[in-house]
Design an enzyme around this catalytic site. Structure first.
Site, short mmCIF file in Angstrom:
data_model
loop_
_atom_site.label_atom_id
_atom_site.label_comp_id
_atom_site.label_asym_id
_atom_site.label_seq_id
_atom_site.Cartn_x
_atom_site.Cartn_y
_atom_site.Cartn_z
N ILE A 7 -55.97 3.51 -15.79
CA ILE A 7 -55.09 3.07 -14.71
C ILE A 7 -53.83 2.42 -15.26
CG2 ILE A 7 -54.85 1.32 -12.88
CD1 ILE A 7 -57.53 2.06 -11.88
N TYR A 49 -43.94 -3.96 -26.97
CA TYR A 49 -45.22 -3.41 -26.55
C TYR A 49 -46.40 -4.21 -27.09
CZ TYR A 49 -48.45 -0.10 -24.55
OH TYR A 49 -49.44 0.45 -23.77
N GLY A 97 -51.33 12.24 -16.25
CA GLY A 97 -51.43 11.80 -17.64
C GLY A 97 -52.79 11.99 -18.29
N ASP A 109 -57.01 2.26 -3.36
CA ASP A 109 -56.77 1.24 -4.37
C ASP A 109 -58.02 1.02 -5.23
OD1 ASP A 109 -56.15 -0.94 -5.87
OD2 ASP A 109 -55.90 -2.34 -4.19
#
EC number: 1.3.1.9
Length: 406
Positions: free
Chosen positions: A140, A236, A52, A111
């Protein structure tokens, strides 16, 4: 082995190594064809660098500005008969192409929420670059986060706040348009989503990088958000994810004050356009909206994908050699074309009448599907999907200990 798409719900459980490499190649070619970025960044850290907007910003930095890049992400290599995740293949292709072009590119898989990965990244920056990071992209999208200090586990949810939300949504694979009702989030779900998708971890990263002298004078850091039209607000902007994004914006203001006084730096929020990503596919209502948006923006010749968006962010906002234009809340707006009145009025009009019978003609659901498959390396021109491929691909900078095949 022969790799075919296996779709479950809104996720594809397989990825095609050559298709992913081809997709990355298309983005790299786009960046190389643009006029070069003058005064662009030189040492760029991308947190969430494998798919992305994160991947697109890494490509623009490297191939548009000639920057050295370090990418952090959580992806899995191939194991036995299971393909790697798309972000793994994307990064393998990116690094290979970057190295061939003489560009510094290293990656860390783990992570990003953990202290351990932050420390590994800082060690690498100190060892290879002696600090001097002049751009930090924070991109992220994760369903869960383990708090590095307390060990508490947070799970993010996509829900409205306050009342049940009723609207229509589409099953992108079948084209069936149906009513959808989404129950409101509990207080815990709201807090949890903020802990995962808010600005908490972004601040931890910037503070750690600052503490260990990794940041350059005049550093910029950017995180991404989405606002969208009223149509999507309940699920949203005014929902759990929107609450988390408000926290992200608040964090940007705090980080901006800190960086400005310490390094004449900036922390910024970029409001991006709605796009088919693994993250957006999971949000009810949004895929139907995006299918309409794609059709209208393509007709008006103003459609952009991730790479075009990131190019515009770098070229016309971050590195235009002028003051960065922002809205009244201090945010960069590259959703400006999506939010144009003529575009939104058209979507509103079509939304009322769209149903299973006319979704294929009224919207660009075919384009949505095509972009969705592309995320996993499928449906790209020039790839023979009937041919067997080697599913184990190495990322040059990452050494993998082979697992026992499952």
């Amino acid at each position: 082995m022969i790799v075919q798409p296996k779709v479950r719900g809104f996720i594809c459980t397989t990825a095609h190594p050559e298709g992913c490499a081809r997709h990355v190649g298309e983005w790299i070619n786009y960046a190389k064809q643009q006029p070069s970025l003058t005064g662009g960044p030189q040492k760029v850290l991308i947190i969430g660098a494998s798919t992305g907007f994160g991947l697109a910003s890494r490509i623009v930095a490297a191939f548009g500005a000639g920057a050295k890049t370090i990418g952090v992400f959580f992806e899995r290599p191939a194991s036995g008969k299971r393909t790697a995740s798309p972000g793994w293949y994307n990064t393998a292709a990116f690094e290979k192409t970057a190295l061939a072009a003489g560009l510094y590119a290293k990656s860390i898989s783990g992570d990003a929420f953990s202290d351990e990965i932050k420390q590994q990244t800082i060690d690498l920056i100190q060892k290879d670059w002696q600090g001097g990071v002049d751009l930090v992209i924070y991109s992220i999208a994760s369903p869960r986060r383990v708090h590095p200090r307390t060990g508490e586990i947070f799970n993010s949810v996509l829900k409205p706040i306050g009342q049940t939300y009723h609207n229509k949504t589409v099953d992108v694979m079948t084209g069936e348009v149906s009513p959808v009702s989404i129950e409101p989030a509990t207080e815990k779900e709201i807090r949890d989503t903020e802990a995962v998708m808010g600005g908490d971890d972004w601040a931890l990263w910037i503070n750690a990088l600052f503490k260990y002298n990794c940041l350059a004078e005049g550093v910029k850091t950017v995180a991404f958000t989405y606002i969208g039209p009223e149509l999507t607000h309940a699920v949203y902007r005014n929902g759990t994810i929107g609450r988390a994004k408000l926290h992200l914006e608040k964090t940007a203001r705090e980080l901006d004050t800190q960086l400005e006084s310490a390094l004449s730096g900036q922390a910024l929020i970029s409001v991006n356009k709605a796009l088919v990503t693994q993250a957006s596919a999971a949000i009810p209502v949004v895929p139907l909206y995006i299918s309409l948006l794609y059709k209208i923006m393509k007709e008006k010749n103003i459609h952009e994908g991730c790479i075009e968006q990131m190019w515009r962010l770098f070229k016309e906002r971050l590195y235009s050699n002028q003051n960065i234009p922002t809205d009244s809340e201090g945010r960069i707006r590259i959703d400006d074309w999506e939010m144009r009145e003529d575009v939104q009025a058209e979507i509103k009009r079509l939304w009322e009448s769209i149903n299973t019978g006319n979704v294929e003609t009224l919207s660009d659901i075919a384009g949505y599907r095509e972009d969705f498959y592309k995320l996993f390396g499928f449906g790209l021109n020039g790839i023979d999907y009937e041919r067997g491929v080697e599913i184990e691909k190495a990322i040059p900078s990452i050494t993998v200990t082979p697992e026992n095949p499952e």
